[in-house]
Design a protein around this motif. Sequence first.
Motif, short mmCIF file in Angstrom:
data_model
loop_
_atom_site.label_atom_id
_atom_site.label_comp_id
_atom_site.label_asym_id
_atom_site.label_seq_id
_atom_site.Cartn_x
_atom_site.Cartn_y
_atom_site.Cartn_z
N ASP A 88 38.97 24.50 25.77
CA ASP A 88 40.40 24.61 26.06
C ASP A 88 40.67 25.13 27.47
OD1 ASP A 88 39.63 27.25 25.81
OD2 ASP A 88 40.85 27.67 24.04
N GLY A 89 39.60 25.36 28.24
CA GLY A 89 39.74 25.83 29.61
C GLY A 89 39.78 27.33 29.76
N ASP A 90 39.86 28.05 28.63
CA ASP A 90 39.90 29.51 28.70
C ASP A 90 38.56 30.06 29.15
OD1 ASP A 90 42.51 29.56 27.88
OD2 ASP A 90 42.07 30.04 25.79
N ILE A 91 38.61 31.20 29.82
CA ILE A 91 37.41 31.82 30.35
C ILE A 91 37.05 33.05 29.51
CG2 ILE A 91 38.64 33.29 32.00
CD1 ILE A 91 36.44 32.60 34.02
N HIS A 92 35.75 33.26 29.32
CA HIS A 92 35.26 34.37 28.49
C HIS A 92 34.09 35.05 29.19
CE1 HIS A 92 37.68 32.78 25.16
NE2 HIS A 92 37.25 31.59 25.53
N ALA A 93 33.83 36.30 28.80
CA ALA A 93 32.73 37.07 29.39
C ALA A 93 32.01 37.83 28.30
CB ALA A 93 33.26 38.03 30.45
N ILE A 94 30.69 37.80 28.37
CA ILE A 94 29.85 38.41 27.34
C ILE A 94 28.63 39.03 28.01
CG2 ILE A 94 28.51 36.29 26.92
CD1 ILE A 94 28.58 36.99 23.93
#
Length: 320
Positions: free
Chosen positions: A36-42
């Motif tokens: 969906d184009g959202d950005i995430h960080a882990i």
Amino acid sequence: MLDNSWYAVEFSNLISTSPKLIKILDREIVAYRTTDGDIHAIDNTCIHRGAALVNGIIKDDCIVCPYHGWQFGADGNCVKIPANSPLVAIPKAAKMQTYPIREKHGWVWLFIGDGEPGELPELPNFPDVGAGKLRSIQGEFNWNANYERVIENGLDFAHAPFVHSGSFGNPDLPEIAELAIENYPSGACATVSLAATPPKGLWKFLVRGERAPIKTRTGFVLPNLTFLEVYLPFGQLTIWTAHVPIDLYTTVSKWMNFRSFFTGKWADSDTDRRTMKIFEQDRPIVESQRPQLIPPDLTAELFVPADALQLQYRKLRQKA
């Protein structure tokens, strides 16, 4: 280092559906986009056996560990352990640390500190540099120096005639007029007119006769941004830089250079060369500064009127 702050850490256009490693404050964090184009960080270190998730892939919007194929959702929870039977429950402890991450002004921002998602501070607010109207390029520069020393170097008008003689700043006219500090909620800036030197390279075709003093504005946005605006006779040059603290003694400066002149792609290499030359001129000075960390005591180093912007940086940094 400032905790509980949003740090600009990477260019937005470098984050894709492939894992991207980000190093900051002795942490290794992986950033990626879902469909969906959202950005995430882990967190980069898999909770199972410590493998680096950056070497994995993104599958069904989950990051997949390259060692045993464990899949983690955007919330950090493990959703699949391939070695287990489907009838075996996934342990509740199979959860990775995630980080708040957002995008603004072409950068990716990570929140480093404590706080629930609904309680986080707003991203630093600063003027749009007009990326749609100006030609822009980006790059990065590595320092063996603390990021706060690097930031202060970018706020220092008085070093230009000496460190950058021949590029900008005139060693024959080094005096800096009294600085009028302009404050805003998360930073400050100042404007001066620097004595000019004869133009070189492509720029000499744009300037004729004796050069007038160059209006120059520079400032900072806490915790790790600086900007430089140079009003040349033939146009404006603006450089925004995110100084990413990898650790106490290592910094990566991720810069965006915007120009209103020579707006064709053909001039990008010259712009890149000029930008990197300035950093290279600064490098031996900044990396040799001692102590390597800025002293917490405001009286530990001497300040003169030309240092007013650096002093304001230290004051606001202490309040943050």
